[in-house]
Design a protein around this motif. Sequence first.
Motif, short mmCIF file in Angstrom:
data_model
loop_
_atom_site.label_atom_id
_atom_site.label_comp_id
_atom_site.label_asym_id
_atom_site.label_seq_id
_atom_site.Cartn_x
_atom_site.Cartn_y
_atom_site.Cartn_z
N ALA A 67 43.89 47.01 45.50
CA ALA A 67 44.24 45.80 46.25
C ALA A 67 43.13 44.76 46.11
CB ALA A 67 44.50 46.14 47.71
N LYS A 68 42.55 44.70 44.94
CA LYS A 68 41.48 43.75 44.63
C LYS A 68 41.76 43.15 43.26
CE LYS A 68 38.92 44.89 48.24
NZ LYS A 68 38.45 44.01 49.27
N PRO A 69 41.27 41.94 43.00
CA PRO A 69 41.51 41.31 41.70
C PRO A 69 40.75 42.02 40.57
CG PRO A 69 40.05 39.96 43.03
CD PRO A 69 40.51 41.09 43.91
N PRO A 70 41.16 41.80 39.32
CA PRO A 70 40.50 42.44 38.18
C PRO A 70 38.98 42.24 38.15
CG PRO A 70 42.55 41.47 37.44
CD PRO A 70 42.34 41.03 38.88
N ALA A 71 38.49 41.10 38.56
CA ALA A 71 37.05 40.86 38.51
C ALA A 71 36.28 41.85 39.38
CB ALA A 71 36.73 39.43 38.93
N VAL A 72 36.84 42.24 40.51
CA VAL A 72 36.17 43.20 41.40
C VAL A 72 36.15 44.59 40.76
CG1 VAL A 72 36.31 44.35 43.65
CG2 VAL A 72 36.69 41.89 43.48
N VAL A 73 37.26 44.99 40.16
CA VAL A 73 37.33 46.31 39.52
C VAL A 73 36.41 46.33 38.29
CG1 VAL A 73 38.85 48.00 38.42
CG2 VAL A 73 39.67 46.66 40.38
N PHE A 74 36.40 45.27 37.51
CA PHE A 74 35.52 45.19 36.34
C PHE A 74 34.06 45.29 36.77
CE2 PHE A 74 33.23 43.06 32.91
CZ PHE A 74 33.80 43.64 31.79
N ALA A 75 33.70 44.59 37.84
CA ALA A 75 32.32 44.64 38.35
C ALA A 75 31.95 46.05 38.79
CB ALA A 75 32.16 43.66 39.51
N ALA A 76 32.91 46.80 39.34
CA ALA A 76 32.63 48.16 39.77
C ALA A 76 32.24 49.05 38.60
CB ALA A 76 33.85 48.75 40.50
N PHE A 77 32.70 48.72 37.40
CA PHE A 77 32.36 49.48 36.19
C PHE A 77 31.12 48.94 35.47
CE2 PHE A 77 36.60 51.26 36.43
CZ PHE A 77 36.42 52.53 35.89
N THR A 78 30.75 47.70 35.73
CA THR A 78 29.73 47.06 34.88
C THR A 78 28.46 46.62 35.60
OG1 THR A 78 30.83 44.92 35.13
CG2 THR A 78 31.44 46.27 33.20
N GLU A 79 28.47 46.55 36.91
CA GLU A 79 27.27 46.16 37.65
C GLU A 79 26.61 47.42 38.19
OE1 GLU A 79 28.37 43.26 40.61
OE2 GLU A 79 29.16 41.88 39.08
N PRO A 80 25.38 47.70 37.73
CA PRO A 80 24.73 48.96 38.10
C PRO A 80 24.75 49.29 39.59
CG PRO A 80 23.47 47.89 36.39
CD PRO A 80 24.56 46.92 36.80
N GLU A 81 24.52 48.31 40.45
CA GLU A 81 24.50 48.61 41.89
C GLU A 81 25.88 49.03 42.38
OE1 GLU A 81 25.13 44.20 41.34
OE2 GLU A 81 23.70 45.63 40.54
N GLN A 82 26.94 48.52 41.74
CA GLN A 82 28.31 48.94 42.10
C GLN A 82 28.60 50.33 41.55
OE1 GLN A 82 30.18 47.17 44.09
NE2 GLN A 82 28.90 45.35 44.09
N VAL A 83 28.20 50.57 40.31
CA VAL A 83 28.46 51.84 39.65
C VAL A 83 27.81 52.99 40.42
CG1 VAL A 83 28.13 53.19 37.54
CG2 VAL A 83 28.69 50.74 37.38
N ARG A 84 26.61 52.79 40.88
CA ARG A 84 25.89 53.86 41.61
C ARG A 84 26.65 54.33 42.85
NH1 ARG A 84 21.31 51.43 39.48
NH2 ARG A 84 21.09 49.85 41.07
N ARG A 85 27.49 53.48 43.41
CA ARG A 85 28.24 53.85 44.62
C ARG A 85 29.33 54.89 44.38
NH1 ARG A 85 29.08 47.74 46.91
NH2 ARG A 85 26.89 47.35 47.34
N TRP A 86 29.83 54.96 43.14
CA TRP A 86 30.99 55.82 42.92
C TRP A 86 30.93 56.71 41.68
CZ3 TRP A 86 33.91 55.58 38.50
CH2 TRP A 86 33.73 54.45 37.69
N TRP A 87 30.04 56.46 40.75
CA TRP A 87 30.08 57.14 39.46
C TRP A 87 29.87 58.65 39.60
CZ3 TRP A 87 31.55 55.41 34.85
CH2 TRP A 87 31.29 56.21 33.73
N GLY A 88 30.66 59.39 38.90
CA GLY A 88 30.54 60.85 38.87
C GLY A 88 31.51 61.51 39.82
N PRO A 89 31.79 62.78 39.57
CA PRO A 89 32.69 63.52 40.44
C PRO A 89 32.13 63.68 41.85
CG PRO A 89 32.38 64.65 38.33
CD PRO A 89 31.37 63.54 38.39
#
Length: 141
Positions: A12-34
Motif C-alpha cells: 500500500a505504498k508507491p513504487p518509490a518507497v518499495v524501491f528505496a526499501a531495497f536500495t537505501e542501506p538504512e532501509q535494507v537493514r530493517r528487513w533484510w534476511g530471514p
Amino acid sequence: MTGRVEFERRFAKPPAVVFAAFTEPEQVRRWWGPEGFTTTGVTIDVRFGGACRWAMTAPDGTDLVLHGTVTEVDPPHRLVMTNWWAHEPDVITLVTLVIEADAAGSVLRLVQEGFPDRLQELADQGWRSSLDRLDRSVSSM
C-alpha cells in the motif's frame, strides 16, 4: 538443472518507497534476511556495475556475507543484480525486481534464478521470510 524462485507482493505504498526499501542501506537493514537474522552491514551502489554487499548474522551466530553487482537499474521500477555468497562464490544467481504502480500502491515481482537445485528450498524459504519482514517494514514507512 538450475533453481528459480518467483514471488509477487502488493504494498500500500508507491513504487518509490518499495524501491528505496531495497536500495537505501538504512532501509535494507530493517528487513533484510530471514526471520531471526540480523543485518549488520549494507553497501549498495545503485548504478550499472555498482557493487553491493549485505552482511548478516544468523540466529546461531554464523556470519554470512552476500555480494552482488547491479546489471540493470531503472528507479523506481526495475533493479537487476547478480548475487553470490562469500562462502559459495561459484554459485552466482540473478535477481530481478520489477515494481509497478497499481491502484492500491504497488506490486513487486521478484525472481531469483541460476542456483543449484539443492538450494531451491533454502532460497524459497529465505525470500518468503525476508519478504514478510519487508512487508512489515514498508507498511510502517
